[in-house]
Design an enzyme around this catalytic site. Structure first.
Site, PDB file in Angstrom:
ATOM      1  CD  GLU A  77      11.080  -3.274   3.697  1.00 18.08           C
ATOM      2  OE1 GLU A  77      10.246  -2.568   3.142  1.00 18.08           O
ATOM      3  OE2 GLU A  77      11.988  -2.819   4.414  1.00 18.08           O
TER       4      GLU A  77
ATOM      5  CB  CYS B 153       3.463  -0.545   8.596  1.00 19.60           C
ATOM      6  SG  CYS B 153       5.118  -1.106   8.207  1.00 19.60           S
TER       7      CYS B 153
ATOM      8  CG  ASP C 106       9.650  -1.985  -0.732  1.00 19.21           C
ATOM      9  OD1 ASP C 106       9.513  -1.800  -1.963  1.00 19.21           O
ATOM     10  OD2 ASP C 106      10.287  -1.235   0.003  1.00 19.21           O
TER      11      ASP C 106
ATOM     12  CG  HIS D 177      -1.056  24.104  -3.149  1.00 17.33           C
ATOM     13  ND1 HIS D 177      -1.446  24.784  -2.029  1.00 17.33           N
ATOM     14  CD2 HIS D 177       0.191  24.517  -3.432  1.00 17.33           C
ATOM     15  CE1 HIS D 177      -0.469  25.575  -1.664  1.00 17.33           C
ATOM     16  NE2 HIS D 177       0.546  25.423  -2.494  1.00 17.33           N
TER      17      HIS D 177
END
Lengths: 86, 559
Positions: free
Chosen positions: B413, B484, B437, B185
């Site tokens: 990773e 990524c 990671d 929110h």
């Protein structure tokens, strides 16, 4: 017992505003309203926004709405129309 | 003090910190009422109705989006399931405040278990719970200061709709929260008000009340006690940055035209639109956990196909790289129990390790992917998480081939996989480095621990070395090696990664425009020089400074 299938069209799924509108309409009905995913699982109380949210219905998923009693058909039509409104 | 979080509403804001942190204390476990259950139930129901009524009234005063959000909250406060639970607890002797606490906890745990959008709604339930308990126990809830002449920076663990509904953009200079994500929110309201906001900012609530704070809603930087020139610089940087970002459009490429496809990390179908509107050329990391979390049984093939097809249809031209289920560790699933108790889940049976123990779950997922891919004509690639050895990569590639998937890859990773990337690349069609990671495992530092954040700085030279090695191995094999993770979202580091030979960069959609601009203003040669200098440094700060010395336009661009 009356039954309607509806495919949820809103981008947010049956959450937030669509869930609130759905529940507000269900609460006006005198009879019990049950909602389940067409893929199965325990039906939940259609008057409980928390249970509807936790059902986690996404856009494009189909739900089954059931109700029984006088006026059930009309209520089911309204609810199915809310669920399938984008 | 400098803090960093995730910028979710752009712009620069500064002002005195106002901390909205007090929570209502948890009513003691085992608290009982005096004996009149009916009267106690009446009390509880009245409190729920009172809070629901207040929220609705607040929503009516605020209007617009806030009205709908608060109406939904009011419905939650009087939810029949919740009321039944509270009543039955009181019937068993529990005092009303404790009954309210326990009933809300039950639902918030369900929502949190589902994760994603619903997980972020758990904070709304916490806020409701506190309001009802405060009503029952006669406590004052912390509120907002009356609007004054000086706009303040609102700092909180998390903000609930009820907190923000009546705020005007004039009263608040910026929002900073410790929790929350791009769809919390806080983020939604901040964007609606046009106020800068930073969420997921560890340590934010340790800011001293009243201390001057400078907030950059784009970079996520939060600085305490800025000087006047800090503020002036931040504002001119922001102006330059917006101008630079607005000037650059189209696919990712360097100044001299070397293509670096810019892809989006996506957590579910709801994120696809944001990815498209930020100009993503495809999906570089489609996390599929949202389909599986909080379920007793894995989802069926049809439901999965639909979700995968949505991504392929959103990006008919670009690649869509789907990561198979990454469960275990912090994302346990009921239907995929680990083989034995795990004292250290991050080093346990997770990712591909878990899928090898439950091949039927992987098989269903790969079949659903193959069906979605075959029907779409899009460029579907599938990769496995948490792959450590070449043997695992071979196993996964064979599983993909058996399912008729044309392109199989692995995420890199684990440091062992990065060090022997050459062996893994030989088994698959592409690799993608997951920097979050990879840093956690290379630096032996838990990702969630704010105290170790220095070790997670993606500019750490050791991390750059691992990335350089694995990207070179992919290039040598003539196969795409992408990145990524958070590292790709830093405009300067994105240039370094391009210089190291990254075939594509994938990041949260909001970071795409700034990265696109940074690449467009520098040549591949500059990116390579920046990468070389960064690797020659001995500290993260040194690497960043050395790289930026070659990326001469970043400063002027405010990036």
């Amino acid at each position: 017992m009356g039954e309607r299938k509806a495919t949820v069209a809103a981008e947010v799924g049956l959450h937030a505003r669509p869930a609130a509108t759905f529940v507000q309409t269900a609460m006006k009905a005198p009879m019990d309203i049950r909602v389940a995913k067409v893929t199965g699982g325990e039906p939940v109380n259609g008057k409980s926004i928390l249970q509807i949210m936790a059902l986690d219905v996404r856009q494009g998923e189909t739900i089954v709405i059931t109700a029984e009693g006088e006026g059930a058909e009309e209520v089911l039509d309204q609810l199915a129309s809310i669920a399938s409104t984008p | 003090m400098n803090l960093r979080g995730v910028g979710v509403s752009p712009g620069i804001g500064h002002g005195p910190a106002y901390l909205l942190t007090a929570r209502v204390p948890e009513p003691p476990e085992g608290a009982t009422h005096a004996g009149d259950a009916d009267q106690e139930k009446e009390r509880a129901v009245m409190a729920l109705a009172q809070v629901a009524g207040e929220l609705e009234a607040r929503g009516d005063r605020a209007g617009g989006e806030a009205r709908e959000i608060l109406k939904a909250q009011a419905l939650m406060a009087e939810d029949p399931g919740l009321v039944v639970k509270i009543r039955s607890l009181i019937d068993r002797g529990t005092a009303a405040p404790r009954a309210v606490h326990e009933a809300f906890t039950k639902y918030r745990d369900v929502l949190e278990g589902v994760g994603g959008y619903l997980g972020e709604r758990a904070a709304d339930l916490d806020d409701l719970r506190d309001r009802v308990i405060a009503q029952l126990t006669g406590q004052e809830l912390p509120g907002l200061p009356p609007p004054g002449d000086t706009p303040y920076v609102l700092v909180a663990h998390d903000l609930a709709p009820a907190d923000t509904a009546l705020l005007s953009g004039h009263a608040v200079a910026a929002f900073v929260t410790e929790e929350g994500g791009p769809t919390s929110h806080t983020a939604i309201m901040a964007r609606a008000l046009g106020v800068p906001a930073v969420v997921a900012c560890a340590g934010a609530t340790t800011l001293r009340p009243g201390v001057e704070v400078l907030v950059d809603g784009t970079s996520g930087e939060v600085r305490a006690r800025p000087t006047e020139s800090d503020v002036a610089r931040a504002e001119s940087v922001d102006t330059a940055r917006q101008a630079a970002i607005d000037r650059v459009t189209g696919p990712g490429r360097t100044k001299d035209g070397h293509p670096v496809p810019l892809l989006a990390n996506v957590g579910g179908p709801a994120d696809l639109e944001a990815a498209r509107s930020c100009g993503a050329e495809g999906v570089g990391l489609y996390r599929t956990e949202f389909l599986f979390l909080g379920r007793a049984e894995p989802p069926g093939a049809e439901e999965q196909e639909r979700a995968y097809r949505a991504a392929l249809e959103a990006f008919p031209g670009g690649p869509v790289i789907v990561r198979t289920l990454d469960a275990g560790a912090d994302k346990p699933l009921a239907f995929l129990p680990p083989g034995s108790a795990e004292p250290n889940p991050a080093l346990g049976e997770r990712g591909l390790r878990l899928l090898r123990a439950h091949p039927e779950v992987l098989e269903t997922q790969l079949d659903a992917l193959a069906t979605a891919g075959a029907g779409s004509g899009g460029r579907l690639r599938v990769m496995a998480p948490m792959v450590t050895t070449a043997e695992e990569a071979r196993w996964f590639a064979a599983a993909c081939r058996a399912a008729d998937l044309p392109e199989a890859g692995v995420m890199i990773e684990v440091p062992a996989a990065a060090l022997r990337a050459r062996d893994l690349v030989a088994e698959v069609d592409f690799v993608s480095a997951g920097t979050n990671d990879l840093a956690q495992y290379a630096f032996a530092a838990d990702r969630e621990l704010g105290a170790l954040s220095e070790l997670h700085d993606p500019w750490q030279p050791a991390l750059l070395d691992l990335l350089a090695g694995l990207l070179a191995a992919a290039a040598q094999a003539g196969k795409p090696g992408g990145v990524c993770g958070e590292a790709a979202a830093d405009p300067g580091l994105a240039c370094v990664l391009a210089g190291l030979g990254a075939a594509s960069l994938s990041m949260g959609p909001a970071a795409l425009p700034a990265v696109r601009a940074a690449l467009a203003y520098h040549t591949l040669e500059q990116c390579r020089a920046a990468a070389e200098s960064a690797r020659a440094a001995t500290t993260a700060a040194g690497a960043r400074a050395a790289a930026r010395a070659h990326l001469t336009e970043l400063e002027a661009l405010g990036l």
